[in-house]
Design a protein around this motif. Structure first.
Motif, short mmCIF file in Angstrom:
data_model
loop_
_atom_site.label_atom_id
_atom_site.label_comp_id
_atom_site.label_asym_id
_atom_site.label_seq_id
_atom_site.Cartn_x
_atom_site.Cartn_y
_atom_site.Cartn_z
N UNK A 32 0.82 -1.22 0.00
CA UNK A 32 0.00 0.00 0.00
C UNK A 32 0.84 1.26 0.00
N UNK A 33 2.17 1.14 0.02
CA UNK A 33 3.04 2.30 0.15
C UNK A 33 3.55 2.76 -1.21
N UNK A 34 3.21 3.98 -1.56
CA UNK A 34 3.66 4.58 -2.82
C UNK A 34 5.09 5.08 -2.64
N UNK A 35 5.95 4.73 -3.59
CA UNK A 35 7.33 5.23 -3.52
C UNK A 35 7.68 6.15 -4.69
N UNK A 36 6.91 6.14 -5.75
CA UNK A 36 7.08 7.07 -6.88
C UNK A 36 5.69 7.37 -7.44
N UNK A 37 5.45 8.66 -7.74
CA UNK A 37 4.18 9.06 -8.34
C UNK A 37 4.44 10.22 -9.30
N UNK A 38 3.64 10.27 -10.35
CA UNK A 38 3.77 11.33 -11.34
C UNK A 38 2.59 12.29 -11.26
N UNK A 39 2.83 13.52 -11.67
CA UNK A 39 1.74 14.48 -11.79
C UNK A 39 0.84 14.05 -12.95
N UNK A 40 -0.35 14.59 -13.00
CA UNK A 40 -1.28 14.21 -14.07
C UNK A 40 -0.71 14.51 -15.46
N UNK A 41 0.03 15.60 -15.58
CA UNK A 41 0.61 15.96 -16.88
C UNK A 41 1.95 15.27 -17.13
N UNK A 42 2.39 14.46 -16.18
CA UNK A 42 3.64 13.69 -16.28
C UNK A 42 4.87 14.57 -16.46
N UNK A 43 4.81 15.78 -15.93
CA UNK A 43 5.94 16.70 -16.00
C UNK A 43 6.79 16.65 -14.73
N UNK A 44 6.19 16.20 -13.62
CA UNK A 44 6.92 16.11 -12.36
C UNK A 44 6.75 14.72 -11.76
N UNK A 97 14.17 5.24 -3.22
CA UNK A 97 12.79 5.36 -2.73
C UNK A 97 12.20 3.96 -2.53
N UNK A 98 12.49 3.05 -3.45
CA UNK A 98 12.04 1.67 -3.31
C UNK A 98 12.66 1.03 -2.07
N UNK A 99 13.94 1.30 -1.86
CA UNK A 99 14.66 0.74 -0.70
C UNK A 99 13.95 1.12 0.60
N UNK A 100 13.37 2.32 0.65
CA UNK A 100 12.70 2.79 1.87
C UNK A 100 11.45 1.98 2.21
N UNK A 101 10.85 1.30 1.24
CA UNK A 101 9.54 0.67 1.46
C UNK A 101 9.56 -0.86 1.43
N UNK A 102 10.72 -1.44 1.21
CA UNK A 102 10.79 -2.90 1.20
C UNK A 102 11.60 -3.38 2.41
N UNK A 103 11.46 -4.65 2.76
CA UNK A 103 12.28 -5.19 3.85
C UNK A 103 13.78 -5.02 3.54
N UNK A 104 14.56 -4.80 4.58
CA UNK A 104 15.99 -4.56 4.40
C UNK A 104 16.71 -5.70 3.68
#
Length: 120
Positions: A32-44, A97-104
């Motif tokens: 359930x943890x988001x580690x990357x997300x894009x803006x609607x216009x995919x600019x950020x 960012x992925x490293x932050x949300x998965x088991x070590x």
């Protein structure tokens, strides 16, 4: 310049990652943890990043990085402009960012031990 497709290609190689379209925004998450997300216009792109280090990241490259909207400041999150991001930076940011949300153990298995403080 980095594209959503380049991030997608990398994210698909990271174990336990799933892609979702939520409110017209592409998001990559583990569970359930988001580690990357894009803006609607995919600019950020927003990505997981330690709160205590984000001011330094933004100060180092203010034309590239910026704070998320005020309601998201409580999260470990930073945003960047895709047109100013290079492939090497994207790879490091997405993987960390992925490293932050998965088991070590899983992060060590895929990425090795974390490097020195900086973009982690």
């Amino acid at each position: 310049m980095v594209t959503v497709d380049e991030v997608r290609a990398l994210a698909r190689t990271l174990p336990r990652t799933s892609e979702h379209l939520i409110h017209d925004r592409i998001k990559f998450r583990v569970g359930a943890i988001v580690y990357v997300a894009f803006s609607r216009d995919e600019q950020t792109m927003g990505f997981g990043y330690p709160r205590e280090q984000r001011d330094g990241l933004i100060a180092a490259e203010p034309a590239l990085f910026f704070l998320p909207r005020p309601s998201d400041l409580r999260f470990n999150w930073v945003c960047c402009h895709l047109e100013r991001l290079d492939h090497a930076q994207m790879t490091e940011l997405v993987c960390e960012a992925w490293r932050m949300v998965v088991p070590k153990f899983l992060a060590r298995q895929r990425l090795g031990e974390p490097g020195p403080p900086g973009l982690r």
